[in-house]
Design a protein around this motif. Sequence first.
Motif, PDB file in Angstrom:
ATOM      1  N   GLN A 135      29.807  74.264  74.639  1.00 44.88           N
ATOM      2  CA  GLN A 135      30.840  75.250  74.833  1.00 44.88           C
ATOM      3  C   GLN A 135      32.423  74.381  74.732  1.00 44.88           C
ATOM      4  O   GLN A 135      32.354  73.268  74.901  1.00 44.88           O
ATOM      5  N   VAL A 136      33.116  75.214  73.981  1.00 46.42           N
ATOM      6  CA  VAL A 136      34.407  74.559  73.790  1.00 46.42           C
ATOM      7  C   VAL A 136      35.639  75.463  74.340  1.00 46.42           C
ATOM      8  O   VAL A 136      35.325  76.805  74.590  1.00 46.42           O
ATOM      9  N   ALA A 137      36.822  75.022  74.268  1.00 46.09           N
ATOM     10  CA  ALA A 137      38.034  75.917  74.611  1.00 46.09           C
ATOM     11  C   ALA A 137      38.719  76.187  73.303  1.00 46.09           C
ATOM     12  O   ALA A 137      39.403  75.419  72.639  1.00 46.09           O
ATOM     13  N   VAL A 138      39.001  77.492  73.161  1.00 47.87           N
ATOM     14  CA  VAL A 138      39.921  78.050  72.201  1.00 47.87           C
ATOM     15  C   VAL A 138      41.029  78.920  72.664  1.00 47.87           C
ATOM     16  O   VAL A 138      40.828  79.652  73.785  1.00 47.87           O
ATOM     17  N   LEU A 139      42.016  79.396  71.788  1.00 47.50           N
ATOM     18  CA  LEU A 139      43.263  80.218  72.372  1.00 47.50           C
ATOM     19  C   LEU A 139      43.124  81.507  71.813  1.00 47.50           C
ATOM     20  O   LEU A 139      42.915  81.740  70.270  1.00 47.50           O
ATOM     21  N   TYR A 140      42.939  82.525  72.396  1.00 51.57           N
ATOM     22  CA  TYR A 140      42.806  83.907  71.864  1.00 51.57           C
ATOM     23  C   TYR A 140      43.051  84.824  72.922  1.00 51.57           C
ATOM     24  O   TYR A 140      43.272  84.628  73.887  1.00 51.57           O
ATOM     25  N   ALA A 141      43.412  85.984  72.417  1.00 51.24           N
ATOM     26  CA  ALA A 141      43.882  87.163  73.238  1.00 51.24           C
ATOM     27  C   ALA A 141      42.641  88.251  73.273  1.00 51.24           C
ATOM     28  O   ALA A 141      42.436  88.920  72.158  1.00 51.24           O
ATOM     29  N   PRO A 142      41.852  88.569  74.479  1.00 50.88           N
ATOM     30  CA  PRO A 142      40.790  89.479  74.492  1.00 50.88           C
ATOM     31  C   PRO A 142      41.217  90.708  73.814  1.00 50.88           C
ATOM     32  O   PRO A 142      40.239  91.276  72.992  1.00 50.88           O
ATOM     33  N   THR A 143      42.422  91.331  74.089  1.00 52.26           N
ATOM     34  CA  THR A 143      42.727  92.756  73.534  1.00 52.26           C
ATOM     35  C   THR A 143      43.062  92.584  72.254  1.00 52.26           C
ATOM     36  O   THR A 143      43.406  93.555  71.605  1.00 52.26           O
ATOM     37  N   ARG A 144      43.355  91.545  71.410  1.00 54.05           N
ATOM     38  CA  ARG A 144      43.923  91.515  69.989  1.00 54.05           C
ATOM     39  C   ARG A 144      43.124  90.817  69.295  1.00 54.05           C
ATOM     40  O   ARG A 144      43.504  89.605  68.777  1.00 54.05           O
ATOM     41  N   PRO A 145      41.865  91.221  68.598  1.00 46.88           N
ATOM     42  CA  PRO A 145      40.985  90.711  67.806  1.00 46.88           C
ATOM     43  C   PRO A 145      41.881  90.308  66.339  1.00 46.88           C
ATOM     44  O   PRO A 145      41.196  89.348  65.757  1.00 46.88           O
ATOM     45  N   ASP A 146      42.856  91.198  66.037  1.00 41.35           N
ATOM     46  CA  ASP A 146      43.443  90.969  64.821  1.00 41.35           C
ATOM     47  C   ASP A 146      44.170  89.716  64.944  1.00 41.35           C
ATOM     48  O   ASP A 146      44.403  89.140  63.789  1.00 41.35           O
ATOM     49  N   LEU A 147      44.403  89.049  65.992  1.00 41.34           N
ATOM     50  CA  LEU A 147      45.148  87.824  65.918  1.00 41.34           C
ATOM     51  C   LEU A 147      44.075  86.579  65.688  1.00 41.34           C
ATOM     52  O   LEU A 147      44.717  85.655  65.716  1.00 41.34           O
ATOM     53  N   GLY A 148      42.829  86.836  65.901  1.00 41.24           N
ATOM     54  CA  GLY A 148      41.891  85.846  65.694  1.00 41.24           C
ATOM     55  C   GLY A 148      42.003  84.721  66.902  1.00 41.24           C
ATOM     56  O   GLY A 148      42.202  85.115  68.027  1.00 41.24           O
ATOM     57  N   ALA A 149      41.603  83.578  66.929  1.00 41.80           N
ATOM     58  CA  ALA A 149      41.357  82.526  67.700  1.00 41.80           C
ATOM     59  C   ALA A 149      41.938  81.352  66.977  1.00 41.80           C
ATOM     60  O   ALA A 149      41.896  81.112  65.893  1.00 41.80           O
ATOM     61  N   GLN A 205      51.834  86.514  74.279  1.00 39.41           N
ATOM     62  CA  GLN A 205      52.805  87.573  74.699  1.00 39.41           C
ATOM     63  C   GLN A 205      51.663  88.898  74.674  1.00 39.41           C
ATOM     64  O   GLN A 205      51.975  89.633  75.499  1.00 39.41           O
ATOM     65  N   ALA A 206      50.538  89.027  73.982  1.00 38.23           N
ATOM     66  CA  ALA A 206      49.441  89.579  74.252  1.00 38.23           C
ATOM     67  C   ALA A 206      48.461  89.574  75.594  1.00 38.23           C
ATOM     68  O   ALA A 206      47.559  90.256  75.467  1.00 38.23           O
ATOM     69  N   GLY A 207      48.911  88.742  76.324  1.00 33.11           N
ATOM     70  CA  GLY A 207      48.101  88.385  77.292  1.00 33.11           C
ATOM     71  C   GLY A 207      46.977  87.421  77.138  1.00 33.11           C
ATOM     72  O   GLY A 207      46.024  87.153  78.118  1.00 33.11           O
ATOM     73  N   GLY A 208      47.058  86.594  76.102  1.00 36.35           N
ATOM     74  CA  GLY A 208      46.135  85.768  75.854  1.00 36.35           C
ATOM     75  C   GLY A 208      46.064  84.453  76.400  1.00 36.35           C
ATOM     76  O   GLY A 208      47.034  84.040  77.177  1.00 36.35           O
ATOM     77  N   GLY A 209      45.196  83.473  76.223  1.00 32.66           N
ATOM     78  CA  GLY A 209      45.177  82.102  76.840  1.00 32.66           C
ATOM     79  C   GLY A 209      44.015  81.145  76.437  1.00 32.66           C
ATOM     80  O   GLY A 209      43.275  81.847  75.378  1.00 32.66           O
ATOM     81  N   THR A 210      43.830  80.108  76.958  1.00 27.87           N
ATOM     82  CA  THR A 210      42.706  79.048  76.450  1.00 27.87           C
ATOM     83  C   THR A 210      41.402  79.836  77.447  1.00 27.87           C
ATOM     84  O   THR A 210      41.591  79.766  78.584  1.00 27.87           O
ATOM     85  N   HIS A 211      40.341  80.117  76.640  1.00 31.89           N
ATOM     86  CA  HIS A 211      39.104  80.450  77.351  1.00 31.89           C
ATOM     87  C   HIS A 211      37.907  79.659  76.714  1.00 31.89           C
ATOM     88  O   HIS A 211      38.111  79.051  75.745  1.00 31.89           O
ATOM     89  N   THR A 212      36.794  79.516  77.489  1.00 23.56           N
ATOM     90  CA  THR A 212      35.690  78.823  76.965  1.00 23.56           C
ATOM     91  C   THR A 212      34.689  79.746  76.181  1.00 23.56           C
ATOM     92  O   THR A 212      34.532  81.029  76.657  1.00 23.56           O
TER      93      THR A 212
END
Length: 318
Positions: free
Chosen positions: A185-199, A121-128
């Motif tokens: 390099q690995v893939a994790v899920l996080y929202a770039p604008t919400r560091p409080d949500l972690g990964a 919902q915060a616009g996050g997704g899977t990133h390397t």
Amino acid sequence: MAGIWTWTRLSGWLTVLSALTTALWELAGIVPEWVDLGRTEPDIPTTHALLPATVTAGCALVWVTASLATRRRDRQAPGRDDNRLLGAVLGLTLALGGIAALAPAFEPHGDNGRLTTQIYQAGGGTHTVTVAQVLSPPKDTDTVVNHQRIYTADIVVDVPFTGHSRALAVRDVAVSGPLLSKGDQVAVLYAPTRPDLGARATGLGDFLGGFFAFGMMIFAVGPCLALTFGGTESDQPIAALRRFQPGLHLPVMALLCLAAGLDAVVVYTFPSTLPGWLLPITAAALLGLAGLWALRCASDLDAAAPAPADAVPASAPN
């Protein structure tokens, strides 16, 4: 009356096609996750098909209303080819609907599921991201994706949030080999604008193989149902399905609504793992039960229907 019959037929087809759209809509959000664990673009979160499901319910209500508004029995019935097509579409819809009903079982449950939803919902997704430290050696998950065996490891990664980077420990990250070192390099899920949500890890490697096996088993039911509904010598059971019969259609609607409700509980309340699995499995079973009930009742109605007036009576024994 002809106008009402037209609305009955139109709304009936719209109901079936919108139900098929609902299943495809749900599957559209999870199929990309099955195909590639290592992609780097943001995920499209699973769409839980609330909009098309609402459209389906609305079309069904219109069909029932139009059916109740007319009781003419002498109207011209749809042709055999039309009934065959409807049977095939119903079989495919039930098959895809069974897989879609199972989909919530394979998403994160409990607090983990709630966190995943917040990230999306915060616009996050899977990133390397880059591995900063390996906390535990990779463990084999006995899962193969794209001809690669999947391992998981506990690691520390450098996550490039907006404006700054942060080192975060992430458990059970899916990796494609038994060797892992700093700088990989690995893939994790996080929202770039919400560091409080972690990964968090994508969490797909643990159950992907079982999902495919079970999902394909459910999908195999589709052609069988399509042949059963649309390929029989007599198309009268399908013709019976086209005419609203409370004893036939109301139980089917109740089963479908119950299945949708069970999935909604999983999707919106984030239960623990056990109910998170049992409820979708029950929902998928209810779809199959609805199909079997419809076929049996339609066949019984066909057997009990009086012979047409112009039918040639059988010769009486001497």
